[in-house]
Motif scaffolding. Structure first.
Motif, short mmCIF file in Angstrom:
data_model
loop_
_atom_site.label_atom_id
_atom_site.label_comp_id
_atom_site.label_asym_id
_atom_site.label_seq_id
_atom_site.Cartn_x
_atom_site.Cartn_y
_atom_site.Cartn_z
N GLY A 4 39.69 32.93 37.94
CA GLY A 4 39.87 33.26 36.53
C GLY A 4 41.24 32.88 36.01
N ALA A 5 42.28 33.32 36.70
CA ALA A 5 43.61 33.16 36.13
C ALA A 5 44.18 31.76 36.33
N PHE A 32 33.12 46.13 37.71
CA PHE A 32 33.83 44.94 37.24
C PHE A 32 35.32 45.01 37.57
N ASN A 41 42.41 35.27 47.46
CA ASN A 41 41.84 34.13 46.74
C ASN A 41 40.37 34.37 46.49
N ASN A 42 39.89 33.63 45.53
CA ASN A 42 38.48 33.68 45.15
C ASN A 42 37.64 32.83 46.13
N PHE A 71 45.95 30.53 38.85
CA PHE A 71 47.28 30.50 39.44
C PHE A 71 47.32 29.45 40.56
N THR A 89 37.80 29.11 45.43
CA THR A 89 39.11 28.58 45.79
C THR A 89 39.10 28.24 47.28
N ASN A 139 38.03 37.33 47.38
CA ASN A 139 37.44 38.05 46.27
C ASN A 139 36.03 37.52 46.00
N GLY A 187 37.06 43.63 40.73
CA GLY A 187 37.38 42.23 40.90
C GLY A 187 38.84 41.96 40.61
N GLU A 188 39.48 42.87 39.92
CA GLU A 188 40.91 42.74 39.62
C GLU A 188 41.66 42.98 40.91
N GLU A 189 42.69 42.17 41.17
CA GLU A 189 43.22 42.14 42.53
C GLU A 189 43.76 43.47 43.05
N GLY A 248 43.69 28.66 41.32
CA GLY A 248 42.71 29.70 41.61
C GLY A 248 41.47 29.58 40.75
N ARG A 249 40.31 29.72 41.39
CA ARG A 249 39.04 29.59 40.67
C ARG A 249 38.49 30.94 40.23
N GLY A 257 44.28 43.39 33.88
CA GLY A 257 43.61 42.27 33.24
C GLY A 257 42.35 42.66 32.50
N ASP A 298 33.75 39.53 44.47
CA ASP A 298 33.20 40.64 43.68
C ASP A 298 32.31 40.11 42.55
C1 LIG Z 1 38.88 42.73 35.22
C2 LIG Z 1 39.05 41.61 36.18
C3 LIG Z 1 37.98 41.22 36.94
C4 LIG Z 1 38.12 40.18 37.85
N1 LIG Z 1 37.04 39.82 38.58
C5 LIG Z 1 37.18 38.84 39.49
C6 LIG Z 1 36.08 38.46 40.29
O1 LIG Z 1 34.98 39.01 40.17
N2 LIG Z 1 36.24 37.48 41.20
C7 LIG Z 1 37.44 36.84 41.36
O2 LIG Z 1 37.55 35.99 42.21
N3 LIG Z 1 38.49 37.18 40.59
C8 LIG Z 1 38.39 38.16 39.67
N4 LIG Z 1 39.49 38.50 38.93
C9 LIG Z 1 40.75 37.79 39.17
C10 LIG Z 1 41.49 38.40 40.34
O3 LIG Z 1 42.30 39.46 39.86
C11 LIG Z 1 42.40 37.41 41.03
O4 LIG Z 1 43.21 36.79 40.07
C12 LIG Z 1 41.69 36.32 41.77
O5 LIG Z 1 40.71 36.83 42.62
C13 LIG Z 1 42.68 35.55 42.58
O6 LIG Z 1 42.09 34.50 43.27
P1 LIG Z 1 42.34 32.98 42.87
O7 LIG Z 1 43.81 32.78 42.70
O8 LIG Z 1 41.81 32.22 44.02
O9 LIG Z 1 41.60 32.75 41.61
C14 LIG Z 1 39.36 39.53 37.99
C15 LIG Z 1 40.42 39.92 37.20
C16 LIG Z 1 40.28 40.94 36.29
C17 LIG Z 1 41.44 41.32 35.48
#
Ligand SMILES: Cc1cc2nc3c(=O)[nH]c(=O)nc-3n(C[C@H](O)[C@H](O)[C@H](O)COP(=O)(O)O)c2cc1C
Ligand code: FES
Lengths: 600, 125
Positions: free
Chosen positions: A171-172, A284, A323-324, A174, A327, A196, A287-289, A168-169, A504, A198
């Motif tokens: 942040g985390a 902000f 997904n982002n 995964f 991603t 996502n 953006g958390e899922e 995943g792009r 998160g 956001d």
């Molecule tokens: C506070 C917070 C803000 C987040 N903001 C974003 C965001 O703006 N865009 C994003 O894609 N993921 C963001 N994430 C991560 C998402 O929760 C999620 O892990 C992600 O969108 C999953 O997609 P991926 O597996 O393709 O990365 C954020 C997480 C946290 C905890």
């Protein structure tokens, strides 16, 4: 209509649009009509080229000449010289800094900035007209969806994504294949996939650029994800602050529906899939899922406890897969070129490429996509063009308010998920803020904490109260009221919040403090013990002074001062009244004799 | 759109309109489009090249333009660069001659000797 003999690509990314690139288009149209060559030249508005600092960008084909910082007057010259007479306007070209013009060097692909990049997610940004689905199709658009629907089972699709090693792009990091597997395995006849968009990390604009420059790549990938996981409805959650992205997404969805690439029975396969856009208000936490899913449902954007995980109980209580944007942007090339192709890029545990929005104290502010594992040094010096004004590189912040900094001593760190977390930073979503010697690291930590305090949704106490307490301690330190035990208190609080916050946002909020403490503890100590800010940033700890020997009593400083606290007369050196001085530094910049300085 | 074949067809059609943006081309046709060239009729020559290349789906051939080549009396002039960098200069071009250059030189790899600048030199010698 006649076939065009030349294509002029004008950047329509947000960066260049705000530099008036739309006016360039209008002006060029007028000019071409005036010159009588309107039918021979085609003008295309594209997405971001990545070189936003050099914008507005204009590229003329077939020569592939890239012009930068194009003004209305320049566009006239380009029309008269290049388009009418075939003479490349050398002095407007973006050449490799310091190097002389050469036949190939001016071409987009051959500039230092692009040569070292590997563009997968950004493959079409700056190459196609994002508002024309035909141009997307020309570069293999919707071929992956066609292939998936006619030749592959959902499981085979998931296998390819898993084998590619894509993570995943957002942040985390995964593993994407795993996420799709969980969603596919979840029982239920109604499922959702979501995107996502956001992008709340301050300074990040990768996702916006993909949506603006290549919206179909996300739509197509979402349809593929829907097929693989058993969903028929997709949601794109995008912030309303991205009007251009939203507009182009809407156009793209409409065009895809008209071609039957979204909707019922796509490619005559019996598979139905459609996409809706949900606008976020730009918080902000959304953006958390789980907060994002609440927001899609029309509820307050507050996180939910996990488990249950979204794959089991997500949007409207149904199994969902999120997904982002970036991603998704990698999915179609993986399907078309194969998992091995993707896995051949990057390192063992971080495959493929990553897009970074590079900002701060760097020459080429903009968007770069590099192979995973590229050392930070290359990003900053070779692609980014180094630090302006010959200043020294001090640190880079990745992962924004959830991330940490990479100090100059670790500039050779390869950019991978694991190498970055090992040094207390993170890949994050791709924001990369470059700091030079004039940045105070305590002030940076304070900036990010201020952001998380504002953005905390308030649902859980560790985040709502804890981040506020940490910010107060940081303010105390930067005001010169700090004590040594405050540093210990900060560390303790940080660890407790990390362990106890609900989502998160809170769990990662202490990261900027922990990482600056790890690498720049001496700066904290200088603030606390010596009551000094070594970088000269923290206003309460500095004084602005006039060097009597250099002052020529010209009086410019006194005229510049917004609070009129500088006094003096002819032949007598001027003086600053420290009790009134705001430390804005305006006089310091204006003094022609460099007689004004900061003292910490 | 209901089949991959339909998609492929649309893809080819759109790609033909965009080939120009591919700078790794096999052959380059460069038309002199300075004032002298334009006055001598370079524009219809240019347009013919663009149309012919497009009609024949020659995606890896680019048609570009350049400024004055310094021999205004011989305009419209056209340079064709082969993949190996060999340059052939054609002079006194017309749309009809352009069609032959595409058919014989670009497609079949046989430069049209009689239109080249070297042919003129030999005639004068
Ligand atoms: C506070 C917070 C803000 C987040 N903001 C974003 C965001 O703006 N865009 C994003 O894609 N993921 C963001 N994430 C991560 C998402 O929760 C999620 O892990 C992600 O969108 C999953 O997609 P991926 O597996 O393709 O990365 C954020 C997480 C946290 C905890
Ligand atoms: S917006 Fe034009 S180059 Fe980024």
């Amino acid at each position: 209509m006649q076939i065009a003999r030349s294509h002029v690509l004008i950047c329509g990314g947000t960066g260049c649009l705000s530099n008036n690139s739309m006016k360039l288009k209008d002006r060029l149209e007028e000019k071409l009509a005036e010159l009588g060559i309107k039918d021979e030249i085609k003008i295309i508005m594209t997405g971001c080229f990545g070189l936003c600092a050099e914008g507005p960008i204009v590229v003329v084909y077939p020569e592939g000449s890239m012009y930068s910082r194009v003004s209305l007057k320049d566009i006239d010259t380009i029309a008269e010289e290049h388009l009418l007479k075939g003479r490349i306007v050398e002095n407007l070209l973006i050449t490799n800094r310091g190097e002389a013009y050469d036949e190939e060097g001016h071409q987009v692909e051959n500039t230092d900035f692009f040569k070292r990049q590997k563009r997968v997610a950004l493959r079409n940004c700056g190459r196609i007209d994002p508002e024309n689905i035909d141009e997307y199709i020309a570069y293999d658009g919707y071929k992956a969806l066609g292939k998936v629907l006619s030749e592959m089972t959902p499981q085979e699709v998931i296998d390819v994504v898993s084998a590619s090693g894509l993570r995943g792009r957002g942040g985390a990091g995964f593993p994407t294949g795993k996420k799709w597997t969980f969603a596919a395995a979840s029982k239920g006849d109604v499922k959702y996939v979501a995107c996502n968009a956001d992008e709340g990390d301050p300074g990040a604009f990768m996702d916006r650029s993909v949506l603006e420059g290549d919206p179909h790549s996300v739509l197509e990938a979402m349809a593929i994800a829907g097929y693989a996981t058993g969903a028929h409805q997709g949601y794109i959650y995008v912030r309303a602050e991205y009007p251009t992205a939203v507009r182009r997404l809407n156009i793209a969805i409409k065009q895809a529906r008209e071609y039957g690439l979204l909707g019922k029975n796509i490619f005559d396969s019996g598979f139905d899939f459609d996409i809706e856009i949900r606008l976020g208000a730009g918080a902000f936490v959304c953006g958390e899922e789980t907060a994002l899913m609440n927001s899609i449902e029309g509820k307050r954007g507050e996180p939910r406890p996990r488990p249950p995980f979204p794959a089991v109980k997500g949007i409207f209580g149904k199994p969902s897969m999120l997904n982002n944007v970036e991603t998704y942007a990698n999915i179609c090339p993986i399907i078309l070129n194969g998992a091995e192709w993707f896995a051949s890029m990057g390192t063992e545990k971080s495959k493929g490429t990553k897009v970074f929005a590079v900002g701060g104290n760097i020459n080429n502010t903009g968007l770069v996509e590099i192979e995973m594992g590229t050392p930070l040094r290359e990003v900053i010096y070779d692609i980014g063009g180094g630090i302006p004004d010959g200043k020294k590189f001090k640190a880079a912040q990745t992962g924004g308010p959830s991330g940490g900094c990479i100090p100059a001593s670790l500039i050779d760190t390869p950019m991978t998920y694991d190498d970055l977390s090992a040094i207390g930073s993170m890949m994050g979503s791709g924001g990369l803020i470059v700091m030079d010697e004039d940045n105070c690291m305590v002030d940076i930590a304070k900036f990010f904490l201020g952001f998380t305090v504002d953005e905390s949704c308030g649902k859980c106490p560790p985040c709502r109260i804890g981040t506020k307490r940490m910010l107060e301690i940081l303010e105390k330190i930067t005001d010169g009221r700090g004590e040594l035990e405050d540093i210990d208190k900060l560390e303790k609080l940080a660890k407790n919040i990390k362990a106890s916050a609900l989502c998160g946002l809170g769990q990662t909020a202490p990261n900027p403090i922990l990482s600056t403490l790890r690498y720049f503890r001496d700066e904290y100590i200088a603030h606390v013990v010596d009551k000094k800010c070594p970088a000269g940033v923290c206003k309460k700890l500095i004084q602005i002074k006039i060097n009597k020997d250099l002052c020529k009593s010209c009086g410019i400083c006194a005229k510049t001062c917004p609070v009129a606290c500088i006094r003096g007369e002819k032949k007598v050196p001027y003086e600053i009244d420290q009790t009134k001085c705001l430390k804005c530094g305006a006089c310091l910049e204006k003094c022609p004799f460099k007689a004004i300085y900061k003292e910490s | 759109m209901k089949s991959l074949a339909e998609l492929a067809e649309l893809r080819q059609k759109s790609l033909d309109k965009m080939n120009m943006r591919n700078t790794d081309t096999r052959e380059r046709i460069v038309v002199g489009m300075a004032t002298c060239g334009i006055a001598a009729g370079a524009r219809p020559v240019m347009n013919t090249f663009v149309e012919e290349v497009n009609k024949r789906h020659l995606g890896d051939v680019s048609v570009g333009m350049t400024g004055c080549m310094g021999m205004c009396a011989l305009e419209p002039m056209v340079d064709v660069y082969d993949a190996d960098g060999t340059k052939t200069t054609y002079i006194h071009m017309t749309p009809e001659k352009a069609k032959r250059v595409v058919a014989e030189h670009i497609v079949n790899g046989q430069p049209v000797e009689e239109f080249t600048i070297t042919a003129k030199d030999q005639n004068n010698a």
